[in-house]
Enzyme design. Structure first.
Site, mmCIF file in Angstrom:
data_model
loop_
_atom_site.group_PDB
_atom_site.id
_atom_site.type_symbol
_atom_site.label_atom_id
_atom_site.label_comp_id
_atom_site.label_asym_id
_atom_site.label_seq_id
_atom_site.Cartn_x
_atom_site.Cartn_y
_atom_site.Cartn_z
ATOM 1 N N ASP A 20 47.838 50.391 78.160
ATOM 2 C CA ASP A 20 47.262 50.634 79.260
ATOM 3 C C ASP A 20 48.267 51.773 79.745
ATOM 4 O OD1 ASP A 20 46.870 49.287 82.331
ATOM 5 O OD2 ASP A 20 47.979 50.907 82.418
ATOM 6 N N ASP A 78 41.521 53.398 82.158
ATOM 7 C CA ASP A 78 42.807 53.562 81.007
ATOM 8 C C ASP A 78 43.351 53.167 80.492
ATOM 9 O OD1 ASP A 78 44.070 52.368 83.410
ATOM 10 O OD2 ASP A 78 45.712 52.966 83.569
ATOM 11 N N GLU A 79 42.123 52.086 79.852
ATOM 12 C CA GLU A 79 43.024 50.806 79.001
ATOM 13 C C GLU A 79 41.750 50.672 77.799
ATOM 14 O OE1 GLU A 79 43.192 47.473 81.719
ATOM 15 O OE2 GLU A 79 43.760 48.517 83.422
HETATM 16 N N1 DCP Z 1 42.634 53.367 90.582
HETATM 17 C C1 DCP Z 1 41.396 53.726 91.693
HETATM 18 N N2 DCP Z 1 42.003 52.546 92.187
HETATM 19 C C2 DCP Z 1 42.394 51.340 92.167
HETATM 20 C C3 DCP Z 1 42.975 50.695 91.513
HETATM 21 C C4 DCP Z 1 42.788 52.256 90.129
HETATM 22 O O1 DCP Z 1 41.289 54.292 91.376
HETATM 23 N N3 DCP Z 1 42.649 50.774 93.221
HETATM 24 C C5 DCP Z 1 42.730 53.942 89.654
HETATM 25 C C6 DCP Z 1 43.596 54.842 89.672
HETATM 26 C C7 DCP Z 1 44.943 54.553 88.238
HETATM 27 C C8 DCP Z 1 43.217 53.776 87.521
HETATM 28 O O2 DCP Z 1 42.500 53.819 87.972
HETATM 29 O O3 DCP Z 1 45.320 55.593 87.654
HETATM 30 C C9 DCP Z 1 44.433 53.161 86.108
HETATM 31 O O4 DCP Z 1 44.423 51.788 87.416
HETATM 32 P P1 DCP Z 1 46.040 50.936 86.232
HETATM 33 O O5 DCP Z 1 45.979 49.842 87.146
HETATM 34 O O6 DCP Z 1 45.540 51.062 84.984
HETATM 35 O O7 DCP Z 1 46.858 51.577 87.315
HETATM 36 P P2 DCP Z 1 47.854 52.919 87.442
HETATM 37 O O8 DCP Z 1 47.895 53.351 85.414
HETATM 38 O O9 DCP Z 1 47.406 54.105 88.024
HETATM 39 O O10 DCP Z 1 49.113 52.662 87.039
HETATM 40 P P3 DCP Z 1 50.415 51.194 85.943
HETATM 41 O O11 DCP Z 1 51.242 52.288 85.417
HETATM 42 O O12 DCP Z 1 50.336 50.997 86.767
HETATM 43 O O13 DCP Z 1 48.820 51.159 84.845
HETATM 44 MG MG MG Z 2 47.431 52.106 83.890
HETATM 45 MG MG MG Z 3 44.552 49.906 84.038
#
Ligand code: DCP
Ligand code: MG
Ligand code: MG
Length: 363
Positions: A9, A110-111
């Site tokens: 992730d 992102d996963e």
């Molecule tokens: N995303 C979004 N709205 C949300 C959750 C996520 O638009 N409610 C988008 C933005 C994030 C991406 O999806 O960058 C990936 O989600 P993640 O849950 O993996 O969160 P992040 O990568 O941002 O943070 P982390 O470091 O916790 O994985």
């Molecule tokens: Mg993420």
């Molecule tokens: Mg994610």
């Protein structure tokens, strides 16, 4: 045969890309916002970097609230196309570490899951080395960090990757699964949402260990056969779902107009339940379960919005679809002031209901 699975992730993905594109953001709080048609005031937080998270900013929070928590943060609009391009390149790097092209599963922007059983010879020490190489390659080629989880199945790998974040790596060997899960709050189990979490709480089940110790029949009585069985297995760290490239375009859906443009939740939920029932009937007649629920709303100004939820496992039945659809619909209502004109519900990632193993084969 024992498997070794990696889940990757990316860390604060959209915000990390923005930081990379503009190094002057590096030591600042960065918040990426999805602005609605009502402009900056109406938007919700997509994600934020870890400096912003220290101020309490979270995904899906109204941008207005984020601004009040951290007025000096840098607020940027979502640049989805850029992120999708970066994602595609990251996925190519990840895919190159899997046993084969087919042993790779991209589950969100992102996963991804990678099966590496063969590449590491089922040796978790070699798996650690592959995990480090994955992180190294992503950093070197894309200047981004990610968090890696390694485990004997997808469920454990997924939960391991979020155990140490950002830039972490967590390895859970088969004989460590029980300890890894035991004291975790039950809502940390991948696949448990708010509603199920609350139901379990009412049953005085607070940790994953307590859930694993639960009587399967009791869980089936409360949650139905499929979900009850899954809860018991997942809490015990069992997950046999394969890592497979998603190609399913197959889906079942219904869409309909409300009698009038409205935000009245009784009217919206009544139609939603009707649509969900139709979808379930079709799914049942085709004997398929589904992993993803996609909801669409068309607002009175004809703008369209979509939200989806993907389960860690295939689900079926009226209850889970109603529950999920209502949860998503509440988010739509929460995030917009607009009247709703049409609503739609689709299920995808369909899976044929054949050869279901009976519980006795697991316990
Ligand atoms: N995303 C979004 N709205 C949300 C959750 C996520 O638009 N409610 C988008 C933005 C994030 C991406 O999806 O960058 C990936 O989600 P993640 O849950 O993996 O969160 P992040 O990568 O941002 O943070 P982390 O470091 O916790 O994985
Ligand atoms: Mg993420
Ligand atoms: Mg994610």
């Amino acid at each position: 045969m024992e498997r070794v699975i990696i889940h990757v992730d990316m860390d604060y993905f959209y915000a990390a890309i923005e930081e990379r594109e503009d190094p002057s953001l590096k030591d600042k709080a960065v918040v990426v916002c999805m602005y609605s048609n009502r402009g900056e005031e109406g938007g919700a937080v997509s994600t934020s970097n870890y400096i912003a998270r220290e101020a309490g900013i979270r995904s899906a929070m109204p941008c207005k609230q984020a601004k009040s928590l951290k007025p000096d943060a840098v607020f940027l609009p979502v640049r989805k196309e850029l992120y999708e391009n970066v994602s595609a390149r990251v996925m190519d790097i990840l895919r190159s570490h899997a046993d084969s092209e087919e042993n790779f599963e991209n589950i969100s922007i992102d996963e991804a899951f990678l099966e590496i059983s063969q590449n590491c010879g089922r040796d978790f020490e070699k798996a650690r080395y592959i995990g480090m190489r994955v992180k190294h390659d992503v950093l070197e080629h894309e200047k981004l960090t990610c968090s890696v989880g390694i485990g004997p199945n997808k469920l454990i790998a997924k939960m391991a990757s979020s155990f140490r974040k950002p830039d972490g790596m967590t390895i859970v060997k088969p004989d460590e699964v029980r300890d890894f899960l035991n004291d975790m709050p039950v809502n940390r189990l991948w696949g448990i949402g708010k509603v199920t979490g609350e139901k379990l709480k009412k049953m005085s089940i607070e940790t994953i260990g307590q859930l694993a110790a639960c009587d399967t029949q009791e869980l089936i009585a409360e949650f139905g056969k499929k979900r009850g069985t899954w809860l018991k297995k997942a809490a015990s760290g069992i997950d046999e779902s394969p890592v497979t490239e998603r190609t399913a375009t197959d889906q079942i859906g219904r869409m309909a107009s409300l009698k009038e443009d409205t935000r009245n939740d009784d009217m919206i939920f009544a139609l939603l339940d009707e649509l969900a029932d139709d979808v379930i009937k079709k799914a049942e007649s085709r004997k398929v379960s589904f992993r993803t629920v996609i909801m669409t709303v068309i607002f009175s100004n004809f703008r369209m919005a979509t939200k989806s939820r993907t389960f860690s496992h295939a689900v079926s039945g009226k209850d889970i679809l109603h529950e999920t659809a209502r949860e998503i619909m509440l988010q739509f209502l929460h995030e917009s002031n607009m009247d709703f004109r049409r609503i739609g519900i689709r299920v995808t990632n369909l899976q044929q209901d054949v050869g279901q193993k009976s519980l006795l084969e697991y316990f």
